[in-house]
Design an enzyme around this catalytic site. Sequence first.
Site, mmCIF file in Angstrom:
data_model
loop_
_atom_site.group_PDB
_atom_site.id
_atom_site.type_symbol
_atom_site.label_atom_id
_atom_site.label_comp_id
_atom_site.label_asym_id
_atom_site.label_seq_id
_atom_site.Cartn_x
_atom_site.Cartn_y
_atom_site.Cartn_z
ATOM 1 N N SER A 128 0.567 6.420 -7.560
ATOM 2 C CA SER A 128 1.779 6.583 -6.768
ATOM 3 C C SER A 128 2.552 5.255 -6.664
ATOM 4 C CB SER A 128 1.426 7.150 -5.398
ATOM 5 O OG SER A 128 2.569 7.469 -4.656
ATOM 6 N N TYR A 129 2.711 4.723 -5.452
ATOM 7 C CA TYR A 129 3.459 3.468 -5.283
ATOM 8 C C TYR A 129 2.744 2.297 -5.947
ATOM 9 C CZ TYR A 129 6.867 0.424 -3.005
ATOM 10 O OH TYR A 129 7.910 -0.454 -2.767
#
Length: 366
Positions: A295-296
């Site tokens: 994800s991030y």
Amino acid sequence: MLVRAEWCIFFFFVVNMAQMAQEDKEKTTALKDLLSRIDLDELMKKDEPPLTFPKTLEEFEYAFNERGQLRHTKTGEAFIFNYREDLHRWNQKRYEALGEIITQYVYERLEEECNLTREILPVDASEDEPKTFIYMSEDALSNPDRLLVLIQGSGVVRAGQWARRLIINDDMDSGSQLPFIKRAIEEGYAVMVLNPNENFLEVEKPAAAVPVSQQEPSPPEGPEEPAEKRERKEEREGGRKKRDFYEKYRNPQKDRETEHIPIRENSSPEEHTLYVWDNFVSRAAARNIFIIAHSYGGLSFVELMIQREAEVKNRVCAVAMTDSVHNVWHQEAGKSILEWLQEVRLCPLLHPSLPPSLSFHLSLSL
């Protein structure tokens, strides 16, 4: 005769309106009298229970079974979010309290089951300044062959977690990094577990003194103020009390006010990833460095490449980006970075040095 009839109708209308106004005034007075006799604090206590929750899994009456599933110790049921109907805020606070316990539970598993140790950041932190940490295997810097680096996504998750929701609602294997770490260690990898969301120290703000200019003025001495002026003041005061009443009904227990003190050189996920690279990963002896960025974490890795392109290209031989939210155009990654990412962002199963089991858990955004 027609004019007299119209006057009669008008007179009847005026009298009727006056009676309605009088009735409304009496109702308002009765309502004010009722509200004045209600113990609002007691009413709120009944409406929303105190925001105090257990501090351990045992006190919550939950435990992880042999399959890593969170279950109630008495009923055997999975976690129920809506523990109390129509109390969403209280249920959410309860869920967050359990989440904090889960975080500590995962830390214990990293230390006891995977034999990882904490490394405090910043490395030269003074005793009084805010600190964070990462987890490392004993051979993280000395393993000459392979190093696996795990970078989680954003949010409330901390080191060792992919998704708190999955840990609570599904099982530990799907929501934590434990299966990756255990299999990697079994196959001879050194391991580093980053902690990119631990960016600040949260402290409670001291109660602020009310400035003299904002304090309630003392009632003036002397002649009594005109009735009309007094009534307008009472109406304003009544409106304020009504707003306070509804605000307290909506949110009867105010959250404590806090401030965030940033952790030096680790005040964001991007800063943290860069700091760990400079102080740990780049110093590792491993010839082959592998990265899983979720994800991030994918965005943080791309930012690392922009800042340390030559070093990353020289050391990293494969990177797996799982559901990554990076954007090479927004982050202004150059052509050379794009070409390199296309070359090394491979499915782990295709690379002979990565544990085959990792590919089972990953859903790559190739």
